[in-house]
Design a protein around this motif. Structure first.
Motif, PDB file in Angstrom:
ATOM      1  N   ILE A 185     -15.550  39.264  58.939  1.00 11.45           N
ATOM      2  CA  ILE A 185     -16.352  38.067  59.138  1.00 11.45           C
ATOM      3  C   ILE A 185     -17.746  38.417  59.659  1.00 11.45           C
ATOM      4  CG2 ILE A 185     -16.565  35.942  60.485  1.00 11.45           C
ATOM      5  CD1 ILE A 185     -14.503  35.705  58.346  1.00 11.45           C
ATOM      6  N   GLU A 186     -17.820  39.365  60.580  1.00  9.77           N
ATOM      7  CA  GLU A 186     -19.112  39.719  61.176  1.00  9.77           C
ATOM      8  C   GLU A 186     -20.059  40.383  60.180  1.00  9.77           C
ATOM      9  OE1 GLU A 186     -15.955  42.721  62.606  1.00  9.77           O
ATOM     10  OE2 GLU A 186     -16.147  40.548  62.303  1.00  9.77           O
ATOM     11  N   ASP A 187     -19.546  40.831  59.046  1.00  8.63           N
ATOM     12  CA  ASP A 187     -20.400  41.457  58.030  1.00  8.63           C
ATOM     13  C   ASP A 187     -20.785  40.496  56.913  1.00  8.63           C
ATOM     14  OD1 ASP A 187     -20.374  43.878  59.347  1.00  8.63           O
ATOM     15  OD2 ASP A 187     -18.621  44.626  58.251  1.00  8.63           O
ATOM     16  N   SER A 188     -20.295  39.270  56.965  1.00  8.76           N
ATOM     17  CA  SER A 188     -20.580  38.310  55.901  1.00  8.76           C
ATOM     18  C   SER A 188     -21.692  37.357  56.335  1.00  8.76           C
ATOM     19  CB  SER A 188     -19.325  37.525  55.538  1.00  8.76           C
ATOM     20  OG  SER A 188     -18.879  36.772  56.643  1.00  8.76           O
TER      21      SER A 188
END
Length: 451
Positions: A185-188
């Motif tokens: 999620i943190e990379d999207s």
């Protein structure tokens, strides 16, 4: 002892009665007549001898390719470089294998709730041979991999994988896709959920036959395992060129269908070798479904000598695959995709790569053996390679030498690198926006019909 002798006598009598060779030596006969099958998209390169190396002035002064006569055996070669579309089939197969394995494992963990359609198939439910059933039950996979994540069961390849997050059939399905398949999620951003390409890895085994032939030891001592990331490095379009705007190629070249028929780039030598293994597996798996005991020769990268022989197209003393010493036709049309003049990349009709089947093929029916993208070979590079290798099927394999020969020149190279005898190299773990590959397959036998 008398019983054993009696059994042997009975076996001899039965064999003699069933045999009609009248006691003569006739050799072991095959049940069916064998004939070579030309792989789709490949052309037969007849074996023969040719003069390999620089046959005119070596303007680069490399002195690493002196002329000599060598002979190569016949083989099949891809008519074109491997395209984005063809390489995507490899990537998608790896991706789908991982997704189906994760879904099946979760189905088993959760008691199939919400994931019933993706559960493992029991051995009894499959149309497997007794051998395949035993291998699955005893060793966890048909090929005997004791570390198989499928736990001795078959994946269900019939049920379609749903990629649209708005169409996920259950919360359990969403959990698998979000937490195991998609990027964290943190990379999207912007709500975009993409597959985590770092997880797309292909594991295969092979026998180091040369080491096994030259050294003593158990067969298992020479079985090697490779785990390779299969997704192309799309960042090469940015990293290869400083102070240059190539973001559209970075974003779309491998992803967008507009480039399906263009040669795949951003592929290391290691990845190209993995693709060859998968292509062999794909064909042999199909033959297994037809209950055929035969297997095809391995798909592989060409040796440097095979590549040059194929590029020459049967023409002796040719500078380029089309034979002439010039890069344009008598009408002034360019014969390949390269960099004709300083700063003018597009005068030949393309700024970057072109479709894999573009320009005219050489006399063997091979496209773009000069220009478009350089191509990996299976030969290790050093300045003495030409002097060290044999004159019969020459090839220098050196696993400790990570410099591998590339041939043919590319869209960003000057004409010198397009010459059929020019050598260049890149490191095996490197990927470039101007390096692709094509595969070859051995032709079994020496009698080439109609040639």
């Amino acid at each position: 002892m008398k019983k054993i002798s009696l059994y042997i006598l009975l076996a001899l009598i039965v064999y003699s009665c069933r045999s009609n060779d009248q006691g003569e030596l006739v050799g072991v006969k095959s049940k069916s007549k064998w004939q070579s099958e030309k792989p789709l998209g490949m052309t037969l390169i007849p074996g023969g001898s040719f003069t390999m190396g620089k046959q005119s002035e070596d303007i680069a002064g490399s002195l690493n390719s002196p002329t000599r006569t060598v002979t190569v055996r016949p083989f099949y070669m891809d008519e074109t470089e491997i395209t984005n579309s063809e390489y995507k089939e490899f990537v998608f197969w790896v991706r789908d294998s991982i997704v189906r394995t994760e879904l099946a494992l979760y189905a088993e963990l959760l008691g199939e709730e919400g994931l019933e359609d993706y559960k493992f198939l029991n051995v009894e439910e499959t149309d497997m041979t007794p051998y395949q059933q035993y291998m699955m039950e005893a060793y966890g996979s048909i090929d005997g991999d004791p570390n198989s994540p499928t736990q001795g069961k078959m994946l269900n390849w019939e049920e379609e994988i749903i990629w649209d997050k708005n169409q996920f059939p259950s919360i359990q399905y969403a959990e698998v896709m979000v937490d195991s398949i998609f990027i964290p999620i943190e990379d999207s951003f912007e709500g975009r959920r993409m597959v985590n390409v770092d997880k797309l890895k292909f594991k295969y085994y092979y026998l180091d036959q040369e080491a096994a032939a030259k050294n003593e030891g158990q067969r298992r001592d020479f079985i090697k395992q490779e785990t390779v990331r299969v997704y192309p490095d799309t960042t090469v379009w940015v990293r290869d060129f400083n102070y240059s705007y190539n973001d559209p190629m970075h974003q779309d070249y491998f992803y967008h269908e507009a480039y399906n028929d263009y040669p795949v780039v951003g592929i290391s030598w290691i990845q190209a070798k993995a693709f060859c293994r998968w292509r062999t597996k794909k064909k042999n798996d199909f033959l297994n479904t037809k209950r055929k005991s035969t297997t095809v020769p391995q798909f592989r990268l060409a040796s440097e000598a095979e590549w040059e022989y194929a590029a020459r197209g049967g023409l002796e003393n040719a500078t380029y695959p089309w034979g002439g010493p010039y890069t344009t036709s008598d009408r002034g049309c360019f014969l390949a995709n390269f960099k004709p003049t300083r700063g003018n990349y597009a005068v030949d009709g393309a700024l970057y790569t072109m479709e894999a089947k573009s320009y005219f093929p050489n006399d063997f029916g091979l496209y773009n053996m000069a220009g478009n993208v350089s191509e990996w070979t299976n030969t290790a590079y050093n300045e003495e390679t030409y002097y060290l290798s044999s004159t019969m099927n020459p090839n220098v394999l050196d696993s400790k030498n990570h410099r591998k020969i590339i041939r043919g020149g590319s869209w960003k190279d000057v004409a010198y690198f397009l010459e059929v005898s020019t050598r260049d190299y890149e490191y095996s773990d490197s990927a470039r926006s101007y390096i692709g590959f094509r595969t070859v397959q051995d032709f079994l036998g020496t009698d080439i019909k109609g040639n």
